[in-house]
Motif scaffolding. Structure first.
Motif, PDB file in Angstrom:
ATOM      1  N   UNK A  13       0.834  -1.206   0.000  1.00  0.00           N
ATOM      2  CA  UNK A  13       0.000   0.000   0.000  1.00  0.00           C
ATOM      3  C   UNK A  13       0.867   1.254   0.000  1.00  0.00           C
ATOM      4  N   UNK A  14       1.934   1.246   0.807  1.00  0.00           N
ATOM      5  CA  UNK A  14       2.856   2.379   0.810  1.00  0.00           C
ATOM      6  C   UNK A  14       3.523   2.534  -0.565  1.00  0.00           C
ATOM      7  N   UNK A  15       3.863   1.414  -1.174  1.00  0.00           N
ATOM      8  CA  UNK A  15       4.471   1.469  -2.499  1.00  0.00           C
ATOM      9  C   UNK A  15       3.491   2.075  -3.507  1.00  0.00           C
ATOM     10  N   UNK A  16       2.211   1.712  -3.389  1.00  0.00           N
ATOM     11  CA  UNK A  16       1.202   2.285  -4.276  1.00  0.00           C
ATOM     12  C   UNK A  16       1.127   3.804  -4.115  1.00  0.00           C
ATOM     13  N   UNK A  24      10.384   8.170  -6.362  1.00  0.00           N
ATOM     14  CA  UNK A  24      11.210   6.975  -6.298  1.00  0.00           C
ATOM     15  C   UNK A  24      11.438   6.612  -4.837  1.00  0.00           C
ATOM     16  N   UNK A  25      11.964   5.414  -4.593  1.00  0.00           N
ATOM     17  CA  UNK A  25      12.321   5.054  -3.219  1.00  0.00           C
ATOM     18  C   UNK A  25      13.341   6.031  -2.666  1.00  0.00           C
ATOM     19  N   UNK A  41      12.738  -2.724   2.385  1.00  0.00           N
ATOM     20  CA  UNK A  41      12.313  -3.853   3.211  1.00  0.00           C
ATOM     21  C   UNK A  41      10.856  -3.693   3.655  1.00  0.00           C
ATOM     22  N   UNK A  42      10.482  -2.470   3.990  1.00  0.00           N
ATOM     23  CA  UNK A  42       9.103  -2.204   4.409  1.00  0.00           C
ATOM     24  C   UNK A  42       8.146  -2.477   3.259  1.00  0.00           C
ATOM     25  N   UNK A  54       4.943   4.456   9.928  1.00  0.00           N
ATOM     26  CA  UNK A  54       3.851   4.507   8.950  1.00  0.00           C
ATOM     27  C   UNK A  54       3.298   5.922   8.856  1.00  0.00           C
ATOM     28  N   UNK A  55       3.026   6.530   9.999  1.00  0.00           N
ATOM     29  CA  UNK A  55       2.486   7.896  10.003  1.00  0.00           C
ATOM     30  C   UNK A  55       3.505   8.860   9.410  1.00  0.00           C
ATOM     31  N   UNK A  56       4.778   8.653   9.726  1.00  0.00           N
ATOM     32  CA  UNK A  56       5.843   9.511   9.212  1.00  0.00           C
ATOM     33  C   UNK A  56       5.908   9.437   7.682  1.00  0.00           C
TER      34      UNK A  56
END
Length: 255
Positions: A13-16, A24-25, A41-42, A54-56
């Motif tokens: 979901x974060x990647x989306x 980019x990463x 890794x996340x 996650x919030x950050x």
């Protein structure tokens, strides 16, 4: 755990969201001051992020409150933001503030809409416009996009319909890009099917700010300046998604 995002893990979901923001990463890792390796890794699920991380990351990705809650739920954490209905006793100060604003804005028509452009509240001047609208378009819920652009709605009374339609389509596209909300995607498709404008929506880079609207009512042309505002610092999902739109009457009555 079943959430509004289904069974997908927080990493994908974060990647989306990173993809939606066209980052980019390395971009996100640099902005959020985390290592690219840890972020990788996340996203792949090899590392379980903390609630704080996650919030950050969500903050740096400009993820709305509702979707931040979804990210936390996908990781097994409690939501960060409440999601209360406007009838909740806790929301009484919000409702009272909105009622005061609506009254203070008279005689300028003012609407309060939810995330999906459904009318939540309005002042008497705004409700007066509904007499120009076919009864079947008045809901509930009364959807402001549909009421404005439908041929049996306000469209026939809007003199600068091409510009107004392009402005609204641009706002919907922006909103879809920010939230990824499938309901907004459907509403955008409906809006695009209702308009035949030759005005390019990209001509409205400040679509969330203001636009002039010319409306003919009882043979009289009235000119309004539409101004949009929100509860930018709200800590409740419902309150954060409310949109207040005021139409200031700027008609030149000089003869």
């Amino acid at each position: 755990m079943t959430t509004r995002t289904g069974q997908r893990g927080v990493g994908p979901l974060l990647r989306d969201w990173r993809g939606r923001r066209r980052m980019s990463q390395l971009d996100l890792a640099t902005s959020a001051e985390v290592s690219t390796r840890h972020l990788s890794y996340v996203e792949t699920g090899r590392s379980t992020p903390s609630r704080e991380l996650i919030i950050h990351l969500a903050t740096h990705l400009d993820v709305p409150h509702r979707e931040q809650n979804d990210l936390l739920l996908a990781a097994g954490y409690a939501p960060a933001y409440s999601e209360l209905g406007l009838t909740s006793p806790t929301m009484r100060p919000v409702v009272a503030t909105l009622e005061s604003m609506l009254e203070a804005m008279e005689p300028n028509p003012t609407l309060v809409m939810d995330r999906h452009w459904n009318l939540v509240m309005a002042n008497e001047s705004a409700f007066a416009w509904t007499r120009l609208v076919a009864p079947e378009l008045l809901g509930p819920p009364l959807n402001v996009i549909r009421m404005t652009l439908h041929p049996d709605g306000l469209a026939s009374a809007i003199d600068d319909l091409d510009e107004v339609a392009a402005h609204l389509v641009h706002r919907l596209r922006r909103q879809l890009g920010v939230t990824g909300d499938p309901v907004i995607a459907d509403l955008l498709a409906e809006a695009e099917s209702l308009v035949t404008t030759t005005v390019d929506p990209v001509d409205f880079p400040n679509a969330d700010a203001a636009i002039e609207v010319r409306l003919t009512v009882d043979g009289e042309v009235r000119q309004y300046l539409s101004v949009v505002s929100t509860f930018g610092t709200a800590l409740d999902v419902t309150a954060s998604e409310l949109v207040i739109e005021t139409f200031f009457d700027v008609t030149d009555r000089r003869t």
